[in-house]
Scaffold this active site. Sequence first.
Site, PDB file in Angstrom:
ATOM      1  N   GLY A   2      40.760  44.331  42.043  1.00 46.28           N
ATOM      2  CA  GLY A   2      41.859  43.442  41.697  1.00 46.28           C
ATOM      3  C   GLY A   2      41.622  42.866  40.316  1.00 46.28           C
ATOM      4  N   GLN A  37      42.508  37.070  33.363  1.00 45.48           N
ATOM      5  CA  GLN A  37      41.187  37.665  33.183  1.00 45.48           C
ATOM      6  C   GLN A  37      41.120  38.570  31.955  1.00 45.48           C
ATOM      7  OE1 GLN A  37      40.962  38.897  37.554  1.00 45.48           O
ATOM      8  NE2 GLN A  37      38.826  38.588  36.980  1.00 45.48           N
ATOM      9  N   CYS A  56      33.537  38.446  41.310  1.00 46.04           N
ATOM     10  CA  CYS A  56      34.651  38.390  40.370  1.00 46.04           C
ATOM     11  C   CYS A  56      34.218  39.018  39.059  1.00 46.04           C
ATOM     12  CB  CYS A  56      35.060  36.933  40.151  1.00 46.04           C
ATOM     13  SG  CYS A  56      36.434  36.707  39.017  1.00 46.04           S
ATOM     14  N   LEU A  57      35.094  39.852  38.494  1.00 38.38           N
ATOM     15  CA  LEU A  57      34.781  40.492  37.216  1.00 38.38           C
ATOM     16  C   LEU A  57      34.570  39.469  36.099  1.00 38.38           C
ATOM     17  CD1 LEU A  57      37.298  43.477  37.387  1.00 38.38           C
ATOM     18  CD2 LEU A  57      34.834  43.519  37.867  1.00 38.38           C
ATOM     19  N   HIS A  99      42.547  36.035  46.266  1.00 36.93           N
ATOM     20  CA  HIS A  99      41.610  35.871  45.146  1.00 36.93           C
ATOM     21  C   HIS A  99      42.348  35.995  43.812  1.00 36.93           C
ATOM     22  CE1 HIS A  99      37.552  36.550  43.214  1.00 36.93           C
ATOM     23  NE2 HIS A  99      38.357  37.046  42.288  1.00 36.93           N
ATOM     24  N   GLU A 100      43.183  37.036  43.692  1.00 36.03           N
ATOM     25  CA  GLU A 100      43.912  37.243  42.436  1.00 36.03           C
ATOM     26  C   GLU A 100      44.989  36.175  42.235  1.00 36.03           C
ATOM     27  OE1 GLU A 100      42.511  39.128  40.392  1.00 36.03           O
ATOM     28  OE2 GLU A 100      41.229  40.092  41.865  1.00 36.03           O
ATOM     29  N   HIS A 123      43.612  33.173  40.671  1.00 33.33           N
ATOM     30  CA  HIS A 123      43.465  33.286  39.209  1.00 33.33           C
ATOM     31  C   HIS A 123      44.736  32.818  38.496  1.00 33.33           C
ATOM     32  CE1 HIS A 123      39.596  35.035  38.315  1.00 33.33           C
ATOM     33  NE2 HIS A 123      39.758  35.971  39.237  1.00 33.33           N
TER      34      HIS A 123
END
Length: 189
Positions: free
Chosen positions: A45, A50, A102-103, A144-145, A148
Amino acid sequence: MVLPIHVYGDPILRERAQPVAADSPELQQLLDDMVETMHAASGIGLAAPQVGRRERVFVVDLTPMKEELEAEGETLPPMPMFFINPEIVWTSEEQCSFEEGCLSIPDVREVVERPVAVRIRYLDRQFRPQELEARGMLARVIQHEYDHLEGILFIDRISAFRRQLLRRRLREIARGQVSAEYPLALSRV
């Protein structure tokens, strides 16, 4: 094009993303770039903040987990999925704990409790209104996304004690003392 991923400490990760007014070639290119970036980073995701963008969009692709998820009884819609101007309109009372990463916070993983199921309204890539009820891993990634887009990171959903234990590592990431197998946009706080 693979875009650099912004890391913890970058103010854009704490901003609320802005709704997309209309479809455009630029938006379609952003969606393509986000999918390419997510795949290059081995993510499942990715949200626009991000990659340093303020648009209210995120992408999801659970294909790398498909066999495992289907073995557990989860049925996945076609991937990748594109969520434009999403709105979570319902969450289940039933909760589930699962380790997340998380990236934008490389090499940090923590157990996060989230609702097992969600219902989300959004525009798909063709700007058609959609509503989806998701369970399991898809519901978790969507939440999660979506966080963000609200300026919330998964570490905001862990205990104060666990955050305290991570404080030094997070400070290092914010100072740019981090590396990953994908391009990073480092802030030097």
